[in-house]
Design a protein around this motif. Structure first.
Motif, PDB file in Angstrom:
ATOM      1  N   UNK A 198      -7.193  69.959  88.450  1.00 48.57           N
ATOM      2  CA  UNK A 198      -7.376  69.471  89.816  1.00 48.57           C
ATOM      3  C   UNK A 198      -6.010  69.121  90.407  1.00 48.57           C
ATOM      4  N   UNK A 199      -5.926  69.105  91.728  1.00 49.17           N
ATOM      5  CA  UNK A 199      -4.655  68.859  92.415  1.00 49.17           C
ATOM      6  C   UNK A 199      -4.035  67.539  91.987  1.00 49.17           C
ATOM      7  N   UNK A 200      -4.815  66.490  91.848  1.00 50.27           N
ATOM      8  CA  UNK A 200      -4.285  65.189  91.435  1.00 50.27           C
ATOM      9  C   UNK A 200      -3.685  65.234  90.050  1.00 50.27           C
TER      10      UNK A 200
ATOM     11  N   UNK B 234      -2.461  67.943  88.584  1.00 49.78           N
ATOM     12  CA  UNK B 234      -1.234  68.745  88.671  1.00 49.78           C
ATOM     13  C   UNK B 234      -0.093  67.913  89.245  1.00 49.78           C
ATOM     14  N   UNK B 235      -0.393  67.125  90.261  1.00 50.51           N
ATOM     15  CA  UNK B 235       0.640  66.288  90.872  1.00 50.51           C
ATOM     16  C   UNK B 235       1.160  65.248  89.889  1.00 50.51           C
ATOM     17  N   UNK B 236       0.256  64.674  89.128  1.00 48.89           N
ATOM     18  CA  UNK B 236       0.648  63.667  88.139  1.00 48.89           C
ATOM     19  C   UNK B 236       1.507  64.314  87.048  1.00 48.89           C
ATOM     20  N   UNK B 237       1.094  65.487  86.577  1.00 46.41           N
ATOM     21  CA  UNK B 237       1.859  66.184  85.543  1.00 46.41           C
ATOM     22  C   UNK B 237       3.231  66.585  86.078  1.00 46.41           C
ATOM     23  N   UNK B 238       3.278  67.050  87.317  1.00 51.80           N
ATOM     24  CA  UNK B 238       4.548  67.432  87.935  1.00 51.80           C
ATOM     25  C   UNK B 238       5.482  66.236  88.004  1.00 51.80           C
ATOM     26  N   UNK B 239       4.967  65.093  88.393  1.00 54.27           N
ATOM     27  CA  UNK B 239       5.775  63.884  88.486  1.00 54.27           C
ATOM     28  C   UNK B 239       6.306  63.470  87.116  1.00 54.27           C
ATOM     29  N   UNK B 240       5.477  63.590  86.104  1.00 53.41           N
ATOM     30  CA  UNK B 240       5.911  63.226  84.752  1.00 53.41           C
ATOM     31  C   UNK B 240       7.001  64.173  84.254  1.00 53.41           C
ATOM     32  N   UNK B 241       6.807  65.480  84.495  1.00 55.95           N
ATOM     33  CA  UNK B 241       7.815  66.451  84.074  1.00 55.95           C
ATOM     34  C   UNK B 241       9.118  66.270  84.845  1.00 55.95           C
ATOM     35  N   UNK B 242       9.005  65.957  86.125  1.00 58.04           N
ATOM     36  CA  UNK B 242      10.212  65.717  86.928  1.00 58.04           C
ATOM     37  C   UNK B 242      10.968  64.508  86.384  1.00 58.04           C
ATOM     38  N   UNK B 243      10.259  63.465  86.031  1.00 58.11           N
ATOM     39  CA  UNK B 243      10.894  62.268  85.474  1.00 58.11           C
ATOM     40  C   UNK B 243      11.610  62.602  84.162  1.00 58.11           C
TER      41      UNK B 243
END
Length: 92
Positions: free
Chosen positions: A73-75, A77-86
Motif C-alpha cells: 500500500x502507498x503508506x 511504501x512511503x514508510x519504507x522509502x523514508x526508512x531507506x532514505x534515513x
C-alpha cells in the motif's frame, strides 16, 4: 526492516566486510608499531570506503526489494522509502 539478500549479494557484502576487518587489524598493528601517520590515515580511509560500499550494497538490495514489491500500500511504501532514505543518509 528485513532484507532478503540473494546469495551472490550476501557473499559480496560479506567479502567486503571481511576485507575491512583484515584492514582494521592491519591498522591496529600499524599504530602499535608506530607507523607513519599518513600511512595510517590512508588505510583508515580505505576501510571507511569499504564499509560504505558494503552499506550501500545492503541499501541497494532494500531498494530493489521495495521496487519489486509493488503490492504494498502507498503508506507502507512511503514508510519504507523514508526508512531507506534515513539509512542512506547515515552513510553519506
Amino acid at each position: 526492516m528485513e532484507l532478503d539478500m540473494a546469495a551472490a549479494e550476501l557473499k559480496s557484502v560479506l567479502n567486503r566486510l571481511k576485507r575491512a576487518q583484515g584492514q582494521i587489524a592491519g591498522i591496529v598493528k600499524m599504530i602499535e608499531d608506530g607507523r607513519d601517520c599518513e600511512d595510517v590515515i590512508t588505510q583508515l580511509a580505505a576501510v571507511s570506503r569499504a564499509l560504505d560500499r558494503a552499506g550501500f550494497a545492503i541499501i541497494a538490495t532494500g531498494l530493489q526489494q521495495c521496487m519489486a514489491d509493488g503490492g504494498q500500500e502507498a503508506g507502507d511504501r512511503d514508510q519504507m522509502r523514508a526508512r531507506l532514505e534515513k539509512l542512506f543518509l547515515s552513510l553519506a
